[in-house]
Design a protein around this motif. Structure first.
Motif, PDB file in Angstrom:
ATOM      1  N   GLN A   1      -8.013  53.478 -13.400  1.00  0.00           N
ATOM      2  CA  GLN A   1      -8.556  54.160 -12.228  1.00  0.00           C
ATOM      3  C   GLN A   1      -9.599  53.200 -11.673  1.00  0.00           C
ATOM      4  O   GLN A   1     -10.565  52.862 -12.355  1.00  0.00           O
ATOM      5  CB  GLN A   1      -9.233  55.474 -12.623  1.00  0.00           C
ATOM      6  CG  GLN A   1      -8.273  56.538 -13.129  1.00  0.00           C
ATOM      7  CD  GLN A   1      -9.015  57.804 -13.570  1.00  0.00           C
ATOM      8  OE1 GLN A   1     -10.157  57.739 -14.047  1.00  0.00           O
ATOM      9  NE2 GLN A   1      -8.374  58.940 -13.419  1.00  0.00           N
ATOM     10  N   HIS A   2      -9.382  52.746 -10.443  1.00  0.00           N
ATOM     11  CA  HIS A   2     -10.285  51.773  -9.850  1.00  0.00           C
ATOM     12  C   HIS A   2     -11.531  52.420  -9.268  1.00  0.00           C
ATOM     13  O   HIS A   2     -11.504  53.575  -8.839  1.00  0.00           O
ATOM     14  CB  HIS A   2      -9.577  51.018  -8.718  1.00  0.00           C
ATOM     15  CG  HIS A   2      -8.685  49.926  -9.213  1.00  0.00           C
ATOM     16  ND1 HIS A   2      -9.171  48.742  -9.705  1.00  0.00           N
ATOM     17  CD2 HIS A   2      -7.339  49.850  -9.307  1.00  0.00           C
ATOM     18  CE1 HIS A   2      -8.157  47.972 -10.073  1.00  0.00           C
ATOM     19  NE2 HIS A   2      -7.040  48.621  -9.854  1.00  0.00           N
ATOM     20  N   THR A   3     -12.586  51.629  -9.197  1.00  0.00           N
ATOM     21  CA  THR A   3     -13.737  51.998  -8.379  1.00  0.00           C
ATOM     22  C   THR A   3     -13.427  51.533  -6.953  1.00  0.00           C
ATOM     23  O   THR A   3     -12.478  50.768  -6.736  1.00  0.00           O
ATOM     24  CB  THR A   3     -15.018  51.263  -8.841  1.00  0.00           C
ATOM     25  OG1 THR A   3     -14.848  49.861  -8.570  1.00  0.00           O
ATOM     26  CG2 THR A   3     -15.254  51.448 -10.334  1.00  0.00           C
ATOM     27  N   ARG A   4     -14.252  51.949  -6.015  1.00  0.00           N
ATOM     28  CA  ARG A   4     -14.050  51.480  -4.633  1.00  0.00           C
ATOM     29  C   ARG A   4     -14.145  49.972  -4.549  1.00  0.00           C
ATOM     30  O   ARG A   4     -13.461  49.335  -3.761  1.00  0.00           O
ATOM     31  CB  ARG A   4     -15.103  52.101  -3.712  1.00  0.00           C
ATOM     32  CG  ARG A   4     -14.567  53.227  -2.881  1.00  0.00           C
ATOM     33  CD  ARG A   4     -15.636  53.744  -1.960  1.00  0.00           C
ATOM     34  NE  ARG A   4     -15.724  52.973  -0.725  1.00  0.00           N
ATOM     35  CZ  ARG A   4     -16.673  53.146   0.180  1.00  0.00           C
ATOM     36  NH1 ARG A   4     -17.623  54.043  -0.016  1.00  0.00           N
ATOM     37  NH2 ARG A   4     -16.679  52.434   1.279  1.00  0.00           N
ATOM     38  N   ALA A   5     -15.019  49.394  -5.394  1.00  0.00           N
ATOM     39  CA  ALA A   5     -15.167  47.933  -5.359  1.00  0.00           C
ATOM     40  C   ALA A   5     -14.001  47.239  -6.057  1.00  0.00           C
ATOM     41  O   ALA A   5     -13.456  46.256  -5.553  1.00  0.00           O
ATOM     42  CB  ALA A   5     -16.493  47.529  -6.013  1.00  0.00           C
ATOM     43  N   SER A   6     -13.599  47.760  -7.222  1.00  0.00           N
ATOM     44  CA  SER A   6     -12.576  47.027  -7.989  1.00  0.00           C
ATOM     45  C   SER A   6     -11.204  47.096  -7.320  1.00  0.00           C
ATOM     46  O   SER A   6     -10.389  46.190  -7.471  1.00  0.00           O
ATOM     47  CB  SER A   6     -12.512  47.500  -9.445  1.00  0.00           C
ATOM     48  OG  SER A   6     -11.944  48.781  -9.572  1.00  0.00           O
ATOM     49  N   VAL A   7     -10.943  48.151  -6.556  1.00  0.00           N
ATOM     50  CA  VAL A   7      -9.640  48.217  -5.889  1.00  0.00           C
ATOM     51  C   VAL A   7      -9.545  47.136  -4.810  1.00  0.00           C
ATOM     52  O   VAL A   7      -8.476  46.567  -4.567  1.00  0.00           O
ATOM     53  CB  VAL A   7      -9.362  49.643  -5.337  1.00  0.00           C
ATOM     54  CG1 VAL A   7     -10.127  49.935  -4.058  1.00  0.00           C
ATOM     55  CG2 VAL A   7      -7.869  49.865  -5.124  1.00  0.00           C
ATOM     56  N   ARG A   8     -10.688  46.798  -4.216  1.00  0.00           N
ATOM     57  CA  ARG A   8     -10.681  45.742  -3.185  1.00  0.00           C
ATOM     58  C   ARG A   8     -10.345  44.393  -3.818  1.00  0.00           C
ATOM     59  O   ARG A   8      -9.571  43.613  -3.263  1.00  0.00           O
ATOM     60  CB  ARG A   8     -12.046  45.665  -2.497  1.00  0.00           C
ATOM     61  CG  ARG A   8     -12.438  46.970  -1.845  1.00  0.00           C
ATOM     62  CD  ARG A   8     -13.832  46.918  -1.262  1.00  0.00           C
ATOM     63  NE  ARG A   8     -13.875  46.189  -0.003  1.00  0.00           N
ATOM     64  CZ  ARG A   8     -14.825  46.351   0.909  1.00  0.00           C
ATOM     65  NH1 ARG A   8     -15.798  47.218   0.706  1.00  0.00           N
ATOM     66  NH2 ARG A   8     -14.797  45.651   2.019  1.00  0.00           N
ATOM     67  N   GLU A   9     -10.932  44.147  -4.995  1.00  0.00           N
ATOM     68  CA  GLU A   9     -10.644  42.888  -5.699  1.00  0.00           C
ATOM     69  C   GLU A   9      -9.173  42.826  -6.103  1.00  0.00           C
ATOM     70  O   GLU A   9      -8.517  41.791  -5.989  1.00  0.00           O
ATOM     71  CB  GLU A   9     -11.531  42.751  -6.952  1.00  0.00           C
ATOM     72  CG  GLU A   9     -13.013  42.581  -6.636  1.00  0.00           C
ATOM     73  CD  GLU A   9     -13.260  41.522  -5.562  1.00  0.00           C
ATOM     74  OE1 GLU A   9     -12.692  40.415  -5.689  1.00  0.00           O
ATOM     75  OE2 GLU A   9     -13.996  41.813  -4.584  1.00  0.00           O
ATOM     76  N   GLU A  10      -8.673  43.962  -6.579  1.00  0.00           N
ATOM     77  CA  GLU A  10      -7.278  43.999  -7.026  1.00  0.00           C
ATOM     78  C   GLU A  10      -6.321  43.724  -5.858  1.00  0.00           C
ATOM     79  O   GLU A  10      -5.366  42.958  -5.997  1.00  0.00           O
ATOM     80  CB  GLU A  10      -6.977  45.363  -7.669  1.00  0.00           C
ATOM     81  CG  GLU A  10      -5.530  45.574  -8.088  1.00  0.00           C
ATOM     82  CD  GLU A  10      -5.033  44.632  -9.187  1.00  0.00           C
ATOM     83  OE1 GLU A  10      -5.829  43.852  -9.741  1.00  0.00           O
ATOM     84  OE2 GLU A  10      -3.819  44.668  -9.473  1.00  0.00           O
ATOM     85  N   VAL A  11      -6.589  44.321  -4.715  1.00  0.00           N
ATOM     86  CA  VAL A  11      -5.682  44.118  -3.576  1.00  0.00           C
ATOM     87  C   VAL A  11      -5.745  42.667  -3.103  1.00  0.00           C
ATOM     88  O   VAL A  11      -4.720  42.059  -2.785  1.00  0.00           O
ATOM     89  CB  VAL A  11      -5.978  45.122  -2.441  1.00  0.00           C
ATOM     90  CG1 VAL A  11      -5.172  44.801  -1.192  1.00  0.00           C
ATOM     91  CG2 VAL A  11      -5.673  46.539  -2.918  1.00  0.00           C
ATOM     92  N   LYS A  12      -6.942  42.079  -3.114  1.00  0.00           N
ATOM     93  CA  LYS A  12      -7.033  40.657  -2.724  1.00  0.00           C
ATOM     94  C   LYS A  12      -6.243  39.798  -3.691  1.00  0.00           C
ATOM     95  O   LYS A  12      -5.526  38.882  -3.284  1.00  0.00           O
ATOM     96  CB  LYS A  12      -8.493  40.206  -2.697  1.00  0.00           C
ATOM     97  CG  LYS A  12      -9.212  40.625  -1.423  1.00  0.00           C
ATOM     98  CD  LYS A  12     -10.625  40.027  -1.392  1.00  0.00           C
ATOM     99  CE  LYS A  12     -11.620  41.073  -0.955  1.00  0.00           C
ATOM    100  NZ  LYS A  12     -12.998  40.809  -1.329  1.00  0.00           N
ATOM    101  N   SER A  13      -6.365  40.100  -4.993  1.00  0.00           N
ATOM    102  CA  SER A  13      -5.668  39.254  -5.961  1.00  0.00           C
ATOM    103  C   SER A  13      -4.156  39.465  -5.861  1.00  0.00           C
ATOM    104  O   SER A  13      -3.376  38.508  -5.950  1.00  0.00           O
ATOM    105  CB  SER A  13      -6.261  39.448  -7.364  1.00  0.00           C
ATOM    106  OG  SER A  13      -5.387  40.078  -8.224  1.00  0.00           O
ATOM    107  N   LEU A  14      -3.709  40.692  -5.625  1.00  0.00           N
ATOM    108  CA  LEU A  14      -2.268  40.926  -5.432  1.00  0.00           C
ATOM    109  C   LEU A  14      -1.772  40.173  -4.198  1.00  0.00           C
ATOM    110  O   LEU A  14      -0.722  39.527  -4.230  1.00  0.00           O
ATOM    111  CB  LEU A  14      -1.989  42.427  -5.278  1.00  0.00           C
ATOM    112  CG  LEU A  14      -2.139  43.286  -6.544  1.00  0.00           C
ATOM    113  CD1 LEU A  14      -2.131  44.778  -6.189  1.00  0.00           C
ATOM    114  CD2 LEU A  14      -1.042  42.990  -7.563  1.00  0.00           C
ATOM    115  N   ALA A  15      -2.541  40.252  -3.117  1.00  0.00           N
ATOM    116  CA  ALA A  15      -2.122  39.584  -1.869  1.00  0.00           C
ATOM    117  C   ALA A  15      -2.017  38.074  -2.096  1.00  0.00           C
ATOM    118  O   ALA A  15      -1.070  37.431  -1.625  1.00  0.00           O
ATOM    119  CB  ALA A  15      -3.110  39.904  -0.747  1.00  0.00           C
TER     120      ALA A  15
END
Ligand code: PBG
Length: 315
Positions: free
Chosen positions: A39-53
């Protein structure tokens, strides 16, 4: 030569990563029944999406876990709800370079755990989901998600008429270009168990979703469901779960001309991880075999918790 003549390809561009974002936490929380998923935090989901992209992933689908759940699931359409905030964050981070999808349902947001608005007290045996009252709420959620930047809304509640109601609500709000990925052939499956842990969702009174999700004994019904959704304006249709429903994916692919998605769901992922953790199967071999089978059956797009792993393998 095997590669030269292979009939089916599996590449990262066809995968969609499901991501859970939870309100009110400061560290990502592991989900015990979904090893490797958090379950991501608002901050960690942003990092995850950048890394996926960065690894070539073209799309993510968001699920919200709100702090406050209520009878109608109002955090699902509140402009300050966790998914709407996250959509705005991601729009700022990645713009249009990642297709932002939002799961559109209320089960994560209701205090009773059903996918719709109830016509009586939760847990009472005579209470059922009020289909048409639910459509009105789904329309509000669609507009809130589109206002916040969703490119695709993905209604997963299996209410009759949901695609048409959402299309009308989006159009009326000026969101003519927001697409609908319909969870059209969604079975009342036991394979969603770990997902319910991921979104902290349990049905009050121990009920089930058999009144609105499909019976796994039926295949032809799936074709009726996808055709109804397409007639109402679905841009893509989905079959869910995936591996136990390859026959349905193949039949849907043959019957329609819109893109077909399949959801490799939480229980399917959990079975793979558990057997691999015991050393009973080889994780990477079986993961590739299963994802390829879903593509071979006809899925254009695959929603899978294996997206990050696969992207890393190919990075
Ligand atoms: C409903 C929804 C569910 C899943 C996706 N959307 C749960 C359900 O229908 O009970 C399940 C996904 C998974 O198991 O990975 N909002």
């Amino acid at each position: 030569m095997r590669d030269l003549i292979a009939e089916t390809s599996l590449d990262v561009g066809h995968l969609v990563a499901p991501l859970f974002v939870r309100e009110g936490i400061s560290e990502p929380q592991p989900i015990v029944s979904l090893p490797g998923v958090v379950q991501h935090t608002r901050a960690s989901v942003r990092e995850e999406v950048k890394s996926l992209a960065d690894m070539g992933v073209r799309s993510v689908i968001l699920f919200g876990v709100p702090t406050i759940k209520d009878f109608i699931g109002s955090q699902a359409f509140d402009p300050e709800g966790i998914v709407q905030r996250t959509l705005r964050d991601l729009t700022a981070d990645v713009g249009d370079s990642v297709v932002l999808m939002a799961d559109l349902c209320v089960d994560e947001y209701t205090d009773h755990g059903h996918c719709g608005i109830l016509d009586g007290p939760p847990g009472d045996p005579s209470t059922s989901v009020d289909n048409d009252a639910t459509l009105e709420v789904y329309g509000r959620i669609a507009v809130a998600q589109a206002d916040a930047g969703a490119h695709v809304v993905a209604p997963s509640g299996m209410m009759d008429g949901q695609v048409g109601a959402i299309r009308s609500a989006l159009d009326a709000a000026g969101h003519k270009n927001v697409a609908i990925l319909a969870y059209s052939a969604k079975y009342a499956s036991g394979l969603y168990g770990p997902f319910r842990d991921a979104v902290d969702c349990a049905i009050v009174g121990g009920g089930d979703r058999k009144a609105y999700q499909q019976d796994w004994r039926n295949a032809r019904e799936a074709i009726t469901e996808v055709q109804a959704d397409i007639a109402q304006g679905a841009d893509m249709v989905m079959v869910k779960p995936a591996v136990a429903y390859l026959d349905i994916i193949a039949a849907v692919k043959a019957a329609v001309s819109v893109p077909v998605a399949a959801y490799h769901v939480s229980g399917e992922y959990a079975m793979l991880k558990a057997a691999a953790a015991n050393g009973w199967i080889d994780h990477d071999t079986v993961a590739l075999e299963l994802l390829t089978a879903i593509r071979r059956a006809g899925a254009d797009v695959v929603l899978t918790y294996l997206t990050h792993w696969f992207a890393e393998l190919n990075a």
